[in-house]
Design an enzyme around this catalytic site. Structure first.
Site, PDB file in Angstrom:
ATOM      1  CG  ASP A 166      -1.752   1.241   1.347  1.00 32.94           C
ATOM      2  OD1 ASP A 166      -1.875   1.971   0.346  1.00 32.94           O
ATOM      3  OD2 ASP A 166      -2.274   1.496   2.448  1.00 32.94           O
ATOM      4  CB  SER A 167       3.412   2.271  -2.271  1.00 34.38           C
ATOM      5  OG  SER A 167       2.869   2.156  -3.576  1.00 34.38           O
ATOM      6  CB  SER A 168       2.675   7.516  -1.450  1.00 38.81           C
ATOM      7  OG  SER A 168       4.054   7.309  -1.235  1.00 38.81           O
ATOM      8  CG  ASP A 169       0.715   8.709  -6.425  1.00 40.25           C
ATOM      9  OD1 ASP A 169       0.088   7.817  -7.015  1.00 40.25           O
ATOM     10  OD2 ASP A 169       0.157   9.627  -5.789  1.00 40.25           O
ATOM     11  CE1 TYR A 234      -6.416   8.062  -2.306  1.00 37.19           C
ATOM     12  CE2 TYR A 234      -6.334   5.905  -3.340  1.00 37.19           C
ATOM     13  CZ  TYR A 234      -6.127   6.710  -2.236  1.00 37.19           C
ATOM     14  OH  TYR A 234      -5.622   6.167  -1.089  1.00 37.19           O
TER      15      TYR A 234
END
Length: 292
Positions: A166-169, A234
């Site tokens: 579950d990462s950021s961009d 988002y």
């Protein structure tokens, strides 16, 4: 402070202007700034919004809003977990807000949940301001590793049934999580029959990132598929997931289903939506798979 708060909040509105979505922006009306600080890795902003509850922002990009977070958290967790017949050990990389942990913990058959988050500041802020997500940390099966995910994978091979990233961009500290070597490391840390599910960016904006990455890991994984969910905060209202398997042919059909009690607690995921999430619009299907 890495980002100037005056640039993010103007005339009482937060404005998200990301380098990965030039020419468009997302704005939310702010009722109160709850916290704004620089961690060792990124700028962290938490504010109360007029219409979306508490909002967590990392380096100027919305990560979580209380109003719609469940659609992302439930789908990134339950698609891989219900696609696996009997997951016992689960690794979550990133996801410092705790929302994925909350969803993984609904699976009573899971015996061990490891959270690997590089930025402890995200965990601290989420426990203080987003308790409905951070309650995932209260589960006794959860252990937390504050460290680089790639290093943790190297030290824990052939260990996990499901790995959720579950990462950021792919800018700043999360950029490495979108590169082929990281996926190769996850493959080595999977048990046979295991499943990887990662934040897979937006089909409307990032096909130039999605397709090369999926193509590059197909030579390693048994199957590589793209699914998606929708949520207002988002970019373009959509976010995808890349699901890749080790010794499994697909994640499209759930092997298990939530019991009636759990299904009543869920706000987004259903077994029917699990399968529908892999049905792509024609332009996306052609771009990723080359055919309808």
């Amino acid at each position: 402070m890495g980002l100037n708060g005056k640039d993010l909040i103007v005339d009482g509105w937060f404005h998200e202007r990301g380098v990965l979505w030039p020419g468009q922006a997302m704005s939310l009306k702010v009722t109160k700034v709850l916290d704004h600080f620089q961690s060792d890795f990124q700028d962290i902003l938490v504010f109360e919004s007029e219409s979306h509850g508490t909002v967590l922002v990392l380096d100027g990009v919305i990560q979580v809003s209380e109003r719609d977070e469940f659609s992302y958290q439930e789908m990134i967790a339950h698609i891989p977990l219900f696609a696996h017949p009997n997951p016992k050990k689960v690794l979550v990389i990133g996801g410092g807000d705790g929302g994925v942990l909350r969803e993984v913990a609904r699976h009573v058959g899971v015996e061990e949940i490891v959270e690997c988050e590089i930025d402890e500041g995200v965990i601290i802020a989420s426990k203080k301001y987003l308790p409905t997500l951070a309650k995932g940390y209260d589960d006794p099966r959860v252990t937390v590793q504050i460290m680089d995910g790639a290093k943790f994978l190297a030290d824990n091979q052939d260990s996990f049934d499901v790995i959720i990233t579950d990462s950021s961009d792919p800018v700043g500290p999360a950029s490495v999580l979108f590169e082929t070597p990281f996926y190769n490391s996850m493959y080595k840390s999977l048990r046979e029959g295991g499943i990887v599910c990662t934040q897979g960016e937006c089909m409307w904006l990032h096909l130039d990132l999605i397709k090369p990455l999926m193509d590059s890991i197909r030579q390693t994984y048994s199957s590589v598929e793209y699914a998606y969910t929708t949520l207002p905060t988002y970019p373009s209202g959509q976010i995808g997931f890349i699901l890749a398997t080790k010794g499994r042919t697909t994640c499209k059909v759930p092997e298990r289903k939530p019991d009636e009690t759990i299904q009543q607690e869920l706000k987004y995921y259903t077994p029917q939506l699990h399968q529908a999430a892999f049905v792509l619009p024609a332009f996306c299907q052609r771009a990723i798979y080359g055919t309808l």
